[in-house]
Scaffold this active site. Structure first.
Site, PDB file in Angstrom:
ATOM      1  N   CYS A 135      13.610  17.852 -54.927  1.00 37.39           N
ATOM      2  CA  CYS A 135      14.648  17.128 -54.192  1.00 37.39           C
ATOM      3  C   CYS A 135      15.501  16.306 -55.152  1.00 37.39           C
ATOM      4  O   CYS A 135      15.085  15.227 -55.597  1.00 37.39           O
ATOM      5  CB  CYS A 135      14.012  16.218 -53.138  1.00 37.39           C
ATOM      6  SG  CYS A 135      15.206  15.219 -52.233  1.00 37.39           S
ATOM      7  N   CYS A 138      16.509  12.887 -53.722  1.00 41.43           N
ATOM      8  CA  CYS A 138      15.448  11.872 -53.775  1.00 41.43           C
ATOM      9  C   CYS A 138      15.264  11.304 -55.179  1.00 41.43           C
ATOM     10  O   CYS A 138      15.109  10.090 -55.355  1.00 41.43           O
ATOM     11  CB  CYS A 138      14.119  12.486 -53.321  1.00 41.43           C
ATOM     12  SG  CYS A 138      14.170  13.384 -51.774  1.00 41.43           S
ATOM     13  N   ASP A 139      15.262  12.176 -56.171  1.00 37.84           N
ATOM     14  CA  ASP A 139      14.830  11.778 -57.507  1.00 37.84           C
ATOM     15  C   ASP A 139      15.920  11.746 -58.570  1.00 37.84           C
ATOM     16  O   ASP A 139      15.674  11.295 -59.691  1.00 37.84           O
ATOM     17  CB  ASP A 139      13.711  12.721 -57.977  1.00 37.84           C
ATOM     18  CG  ASP A 139      12.490  12.648 -57.073  1.00 37.84           C
ATOM     19  OD1 ASP A 139      12.240  11.562 -56.522  1.00 37.84           O
ATOM     20  OD2 ASP A 139      11.806  13.669 -56.910  1.00 37.84           O
TER      21      ASP A 139
END
Length: 313
Positions: A135, A138-139
């Site tokens: 992701c 997300c990261d």
């Protein structure tokens, strides 16, 4: 079991499940939507949705899901957290076995979605969360001014590679073919992005780690020449397909060899009274707009089934 808790139970709270809930609510069906985590599914990890009708400038994944949820709840859809362990048929009715208890219902809509497929590279599992990610939204912020690798050539891989250029100094896009599978506009964007270097016909042979157990490199092989090379990266983002969240459905409905639910054109499964919608079912295109279409059809057919078989209270 003569009395049920609900007329309809929807399993999964992504776009397909929320749309099914919206249609069920408008039909005045007593409905509960059960979601293992928070409503939204994979769309919650999507930074920007640019191809959903009605948003000419695009919309964030979070905002789109929030609007869908609010709209469904306006028609009294009941949303609850819970993990479905298994499903059972009991005559004409169904038992939804949750980790927390049991629900009974007259019909089901299955919309459990899917999750990213693993690549199967050495050290991938060990380094997940330590530089290996599925992701970018997300990261990505963890990789400011760093070099990262993105694996894949479809829409998701290309979208995430473009997104990661906001943070990374350089993005290496590795694709096992010599042509991207992403749509035309995305291909154009990625080819014009100066921070992205595409490595054609290339596969990862190993993910390297440093003395602290964090990603330090990827070793690759050119499928045409056999030449090996090492890329010094601190992040590896893998986007090589989806696996359906259908483990709890083994033996309950027919699945294909990959675990996706088989349906007909009306979203009906092999189990009478059960429909499936969204990324969990066998189909060619898995997008938000196709998921909501699936959800609408599944709920509409479930409503007609309940009316014909049980009548309406």
């Amino acid at each position: 079991m003569s009395k049920t808790d609900f007329e309809l139970v929807i399993i999964g709270g992504g776009p397909a499940g929320l749309t099914a809930g919206l249609y069920a609510g408008r039909a005045l069906l007593k409905t509960r939507l059960v979601e293992k985590l928070s409503p939204g599914g994979q769309v919650l990890t999507t930074d920007w949705v640019d191809n959903y009708p009605g948003f000419p400038d695009g919309v964030s994944g979070f905002e789109l899901i929030d609007l869908m949820r609010k709209q469904a709840e306006r028609f009294d859809l009941e949303i609850a957290m819970g993990e479905v362990v298994s499903l059972e048929r009991d005559g004409d009715l169904f038992r939804v076995n949750l980790a927390e208890g049991v629900l009974t219902c007259k019909a089901l809509v299955l919309a459990p979605g899917a999750h990213p497929q693993k690549l199967g590279a050495p050290n991938e599992v060990e380094l997940t969360g330590k530089g290996v990610s599925y992701c970018g939204t997300c990261d990505g912020p963890f990789y400011r001014n760093a070099e990262v690798a993105v694996i894949g050539g479809g829409d998701t891989a290309v979208e995430e590679a473009i997104f990661l250029t906001r943070f990374a100094s350089k993005v290496h896009l590795l694709h096992r073919r010599d042509e991207l599978r992403a749509t035309g506009l995305l291909r154009k964007k990625v080819l014009e992005e100066p921070k992205i270097q595409i490595h054609w016909s290339t596969v990862i042979t190993d993910i390297g780690k440093d003395s602290q157990g964090l990603v330090s490199s990827v070793n690759c092989r050119d499928l045409k020449t056999g030449a090996e090379k090492k890329l010094d990266v601190t992040g590896v983002f893998i986007f090589v397909g989806q696996k359906p969240n259908t483990g709890f459905l083994q033996g309950f409905v027919d699945l294909d060899e990959a675990g996706f639910i088989k349906t007909d054109a009306e979203m009906a499964t092999s189990q009478p009274g059960v429909w499936a919608a969204g990324d969990c079912r066998v189909k060619k295109l898995r997008q938000v707009c196709t998921a909501v279409g699936d959800g609408a059809a599944a709920a509409w057919h479930a409503e007609k089934y309940i009316e014909e078989k049980f009548g309406r209270s």
